[in-house]
Design a protein around this motif. Sequence first.
Motif, PDB file in Angstrom:
ATOM      1  N   GLU A  23       2.825  -4.637 -14.059  1.00 24.82           N
ATOM      2  CA  GLU A  23       1.155  -5.683 -15.035  1.00 24.82           C
ATOM      3  C   GLU A  23       0.528  -6.766 -13.693  1.00 24.82           C
ATOM      4  O   GLU A  23       1.908  -6.858 -12.699  1.00 24.82           O
ATOM      5  CB  GLU A  23       1.393  -7.040 -15.727  1.00 24.82           C
ATOM      6  CG  GLU A  23       1.184  -5.472 -16.934  1.00 24.82           C
ATOM      7  CD  GLU A  23       1.092  -6.568 -17.955  1.00 24.82           C
ATOM      8  OE1 GLU A  23       0.629  -7.992 -17.962  1.00 24.82           O
ATOM      9  OE2 GLU A  23       1.698  -6.788 -19.305  1.00 24.82           O
ATOM     10  N   TYR A  25      -0.514  -9.418 -11.103  1.00 28.51           N
ATOM     11  CA  TYR A  25      -0.302 -10.868 -11.124  1.00 28.51           C
ATOM     12  C   TYR A  25      -1.971 -11.275 -11.272  1.00 28.51           C
ATOM     13  O   TYR A  25      -2.904 -10.640 -10.460  1.00 28.51           O
ATOM     14  CB  TYR A  25       0.279 -11.425 -10.158  1.00 28.51           C
ATOM     15  CG  TYR A  25       1.789 -11.552  -9.881  1.00 28.51           C
ATOM     16  CD1 TYR A  25       3.001 -11.349 -11.121  1.00 28.51           C
ATOM     17  CD2 TYR A  25       2.660 -11.557  -8.516  1.00 28.51           C
ATOM     18  CE1 TYR A  25       3.649 -10.892 -10.720  1.00 28.51           C
ATOM     19  CE2 TYR A  25       4.442 -11.440  -8.430  1.00 28.51           C
ATOM     20  CZ  TYR A  25       4.853 -11.332  -9.681  1.00 28.51           C
ATOM     21  OH  TYR A  25       6.172 -11.149  -9.799  1.00 28.51           O
ATOM     22  N   GLN A  28      -3.654 -11.238  -8.071  1.00 28.31           N
ATOM     23  CA  GLN A  28      -3.629  -9.625  -7.784  1.00 28.31           C
ATOM     24  C   GLN A  28      -4.950  -9.223  -7.907  1.00 28.31           C
ATOM     25  O   GLN A  28      -5.712  -8.556  -7.794  1.00 28.31           O
ATOM     26  CB  GLN A  28      -2.390  -8.794  -7.911  1.00 28.31           C
ATOM     27  CG  GLN A  28      -1.604  -9.709  -6.650  1.00 28.31           C
ATOM     28  CD  GLN A  28       0.051  -8.929  -7.346  1.00 28.31           C
ATOM     29  OE1 GLN A  28       0.560  -8.305  -8.286  1.00 28.31           O
ATOM     30  NE2 GLN A  28       0.650  -9.158  -6.408  1.00 28.31           N
ATOM     31  N   ALA A  49       5.058 -16.449  -1.720  1.00 26.09           N
ATOM     32  CA  ALA A  49       6.192 -15.927  -2.697  1.00 26.09           C
ATOM     33  C   ALA A  49       5.510 -15.044  -3.675  1.00 26.09           C
ATOM     34  O   ALA A  49       5.960 -14.692  -4.986  1.00 26.09           O
ATOM     35  CB  ALA A  49       6.979 -16.163  -2.693  1.00 26.09           C
ATOM     36  N   LYS A  52       1.148 -11.402  -2.068  1.00 25.66           N
ATOM     37  CA  LYS A  52       0.021 -11.220  -1.418  1.00 25.66           C
ATOM     38  C   LYS A  52       0.338  -9.964  -0.946  1.00 25.66           C
ATOM     39  O   LYS A  52      -0.818  -9.758  -0.655  1.00 25.66           O
ATOM     40  CB  LYS A  52       0.243 -12.809  -0.230  1.00 25.66           C
ATOM     41  CG  LYS A  52      -0.350 -14.022  -0.673  1.00 25.66           C
ATOM     42  CD  LYS A  52      -0.328 -14.619   1.009  1.00 25.66           C
ATOM     43  CE  LYS A  52       0.538 -15.259   1.093  1.00 25.66           C
ATOM     44  NZ  LYS A  52       0.602 -16.113   0.598  1.00 25.66           N
ATOM     45  N   THR A  53       1.464  -9.353  -0.239  1.00 27.96           N
ATOM     46  CA  THR A  53       2.188  -8.452   0.116  1.00 27.96           C
ATOM     47  C   THR A  53       1.161  -6.976  -0.435  1.00 27.96           C
ATOM     48  O   THR A  53       0.687  -6.875   0.227  1.00 27.96           O
ATOM     49  CB  THR A  53       3.790  -8.161   0.950  1.00 27.96           C
ATOM     50  OG1 THR A  53       3.697  -9.378   1.616  1.00 27.96           O
ATOM     51  CG2 THR A  53       3.604  -7.547   1.507  1.00 27.96           C
TER      52      THR A  53
HETATM   53  P1  ADP Z   1       3.890 -13.158  -0.708  1.00 26.84           P
HETATM   54  O1  ADP Z   1       3.833 -12.069   0.693  1.00 26.84           O
HETATM   55  O2  ADP Z   1       3.420 -13.732  -1.253  1.00 26.84           O
HETATM   56  O3  ADP Z   1       5.046 -14.380  -0.038  1.00 26.84           O
HETATM   57  P2  ADP Z   1       5.118 -11.043  -1.304  1.00 26.84           P
HETATM   58  O4  ADP Z   1       4.376  -9.983  -1.798  1.00 26.84           O
HETATM   59  O5  ADP Z   1       6.877 -10.848  -0.777  1.00 26.84           O
HETATM   60  O6  ADP Z   1       4.934 -12.501  -1.550  1.00 26.84           O
HETATM   61  O7  ADP Z   1       6.073 -11.204  -3.141  1.00 26.84           O
HETATM   62  C1  ADP Z   1       7.041 -11.436  -4.047  1.00 26.84           C
HETATM   63  C2  ADP Z   1       8.049 -10.521  -4.497  1.00 26.84           C
HETATM   64  O8  ADP Z   1       7.654  -9.913  -5.667  1.00 26.84           O
HETATM   65  C3  ADP Z   1       8.176  -9.391  -3.892  1.00 26.84           C
HETATM   66  O9  ADP Z   1       9.688  -9.279  -4.200  1.00 26.84           O
HETATM   67  C4  ADP Z   1       7.519  -8.404  -4.743  1.00 26.84           C
HETATM   68  O10 ADP Z   1       8.128  -6.770  -4.953  1.00 26.84           O
HETATM   69  C5  ADP Z   1       7.342  -8.792  -6.524  1.00 26.84           C
HETATM   70  N1  ADP Z   1       5.378  -8.323  -6.578  1.00 26.84           N
HETATM   71  C6  ADP Z   1       4.529  -8.710  -6.102  1.00 26.84           C
HETATM   72  N2  ADP Z   1       3.851  -8.203  -7.404  1.00 26.84           N
HETATM   73  C7  ADP Z   1       4.727  -8.176  -8.460  1.00 26.84           C
HETATM   74  C8  ADP Z   1       3.948  -7.879  -9.801  1.00 26.84           C
HETATM   75  N3  ADP Z   1       2.776  -8.066  -9.794  1.00 26.84           N
HETATM   76  N4  ADP Z   1       4.711  -8.746 -10.772  1.00 26.84           N
HETATM   77  C9  ADP Z   1       5.986  -8.150  -9.807  1.00 26.84           C
HETATM   78  N5  ADP Z   1       6.683  -8.221  -8.937  1.00 26.84           N
HETATM   79  C10 ADP Z   1       5.941  -8.294  -8.166  1.00 26.84           C
END
Ligand code: ADP
Length: 736
Positions: A23, A25, A28, A49, A52-53
């Motif tokens: 799902e 977030y 997102q 965390a 964002k990626t």
């Molecule tokens: P940021 O770039 O904001 O610091 P990341 O994009 O690295 O954070 O995300 C952190 C973690 O969350 C990663 O391990 C990613 O796979 C996980 N993640 C991202 N979106 C979701 C989601 N919708 N559901 C479950 N896990 C997610």
Amino acid sequence: NVADLTGLPDGVPEHFHAQGIEELYPPQAEAVEAGITEGESVVASIPTASGKTFIAELAMLSSVARGGKALYIVPLRALASEKKEEFEEFEQYGVSIGVSTGNYESDGDWLASRDIIVATSEKVDSLVRNGAKWIDDLSCVVADEVHLVNDAHRGPTLEVTLAKLRRVNPDLQTVALSATVGNAGEMADWLDATLVDSTWRPIDLRKGVLYGQALHFDDGTQQELARGNEKETAALVRDTLEDGGSSLVFVNSRRNAEAAAKRLADVTKTHLTDDERRDLLDIADQIRDVSDTETSDDLATAIEKGAAFHHAGLASDHRSLVEDAFRDKLIKVISATPTLAAGVNTPSRRVIVRDWRRYDGDIGGMQPLDVLEVHQMFGRAGRPGLDPHGEAVLIAKSHDELQELFDQYVWADPEPVHSKLAAEPALRTHILATVASGFAGTEEELLDFLERTLYATQTDETGRLETVTQHVLDYLDRNGFLERDDRLRATGLGHRVSQLYLDPMSAAEIIDGLRDADGKPTALGLYHLVSRTPDMYQLYLRSGDRERYTEIAYEREPEFLGHMPSEFEDNAFEDWLSALKTARLLEDWASELDEDRITERYAIGPGDIRGKVETAQWLLNAAERLAAELQRDDAEGIPSATTTAVREARKRVEYGVEEELLDLAGVRNVGRKRARRLYEAGIESRADLREADKSVVLGALRGRKKTAENILENVGRQDPSLDDVEADAETAATSA
Ligand code: ADP
């Protein structure tokens, strides 16, 4: 639901699903609603965390699925390879990935065939200057950590680069990822993007302050921390360990990071299983294999006990070993300078911000950190799915400070970010590049271009940009980098400076110095020349250094190129001495002094030696190219003896050897130490190496057969095999 997402390459939604991303977030989902998969621009200002990626991936992958090409801009070179590895997962769905690092001069044409390209903003800027054609084909750009536009050193490049890319393609989808900041709306205005502004996190974050024995949390609860005469940080780390978690400790200097790891290792060592101890010993060995300096030995010793330090002075192999072992929960605590907070993905149960003040060289005293920075450190707390919640803790030394820290960091909102573009050093570089690469042909066009920057969006100080721009144009004109009549034109020299990615002031300094040289300048003279340009971060003078380097300055005065300031010109003289200290480091390196002795003598890490060496190499190469350009342009020219000296000085610093070893040290796998041992054994060149008695070669290489065979092969020896060869005993004894 992620499975319902449309517009992505085939197989990608299922791939996300298999990875546990089922799902969206909430932030997102907001980005998807704003049209992130349909080419719409978005500024996402959300906590560290919080996925964002993934937002960036949606934008890039959907853009590629529509036949486009995406660029992901990282803030640090160290992050480029990490991101590339992450994106390579998508190669199985037909998406190709390229990373562009290194050399600032190439046009990176090979990247034209890649769907997603990862690069730093400096690299993108230089690719634009060098006319990379694929820039025209970009359909999507992502800027990671865009709040760094606030950074006086790196911000302006990011800002101008985004403005240029958007100028090349007015329909470019622009996705900017930011930590939570006070004015994300302004960034969205600047980039004509929809704002996603959220404080949502996938895992609860409890923030608190430790004072005495009591840990006070922002939800009003308290935890007693029995700590006897144990230090605060040690007690917090132990408490986390007893609960099965690991900790990240942020401190304000490299030295403090190293000292803290040493102390905290005494806490972690009593919490290791036999298996963990064995695995840690193995990692410690790998650390020692990378380099045999005191820093790596200290690091290895801490790692054996389950602790580590992390800072920008570490070799990059060391950094990844530490990060991996921490993610694998083998290393239980890392003490780090804030570089780790800026992007390396290493979440931990508890984050301890031990130092919230840092030495500020401009002010000459301790300054509190920005809220933005502290919140980014906080954001590293808690691993979703693994920890019940994350905890971020500050440490107060008095009751007053307890309240102060709550107000200043726990409850406080992050500051707004402000463009740092309207400063002369930044504009000097970017105005020349903007004119040289054809983005502006008149003063009017130039100002029109600058109107597209964040600075212009933010300022209400009319006329400031115009005034600084006039100053800068005068400077560039005076130094022969551009011509102004009714049009603006870069000269041949100006084009060259822009392509070499030099600050025009560095180029002017180098040109003056080279013109001043008569006969053959020495290596120290040339190292000093490049060390005093604004493109070199000079070493600081520590106590006693002023006297030490003043003495050297007078002793070796004839070697310096250009005018030496008098001792009464205080600042100029200090700068001159800092450059001399830096130049001496380069000279020591090029005179084969042991890495270990250098780190000790200058109180720096092995990674710092690399950094200085790489910068010197780049600047000396630039000096050579400038000399060639002047030869073409200008009757005075630069004598060829000078150019030869520059080339030799560059090669010596590249390999870290005396002149006589240049031929040998250039052979792959030889390097400075082995080259010296071979030389001592009478093997003085590549030609010698092809002819020499194999047992002597093996002896000089301390009996290491694999290495020796490899080297013989690299130098093109007919039969490199050493199967029945014994090391020559006498040579082996000498080279030991
Ligand atoms: P940021 O770039 O904001 O610091 P990341 O994009 O690295 O954070 O995300 C952190 C973690 O969350 C990663 O391990 C990613 O796979 C996980 N993640 C991202 N979106 C979701 C989601 N919708 N559901 C479950 N896990 C997610």
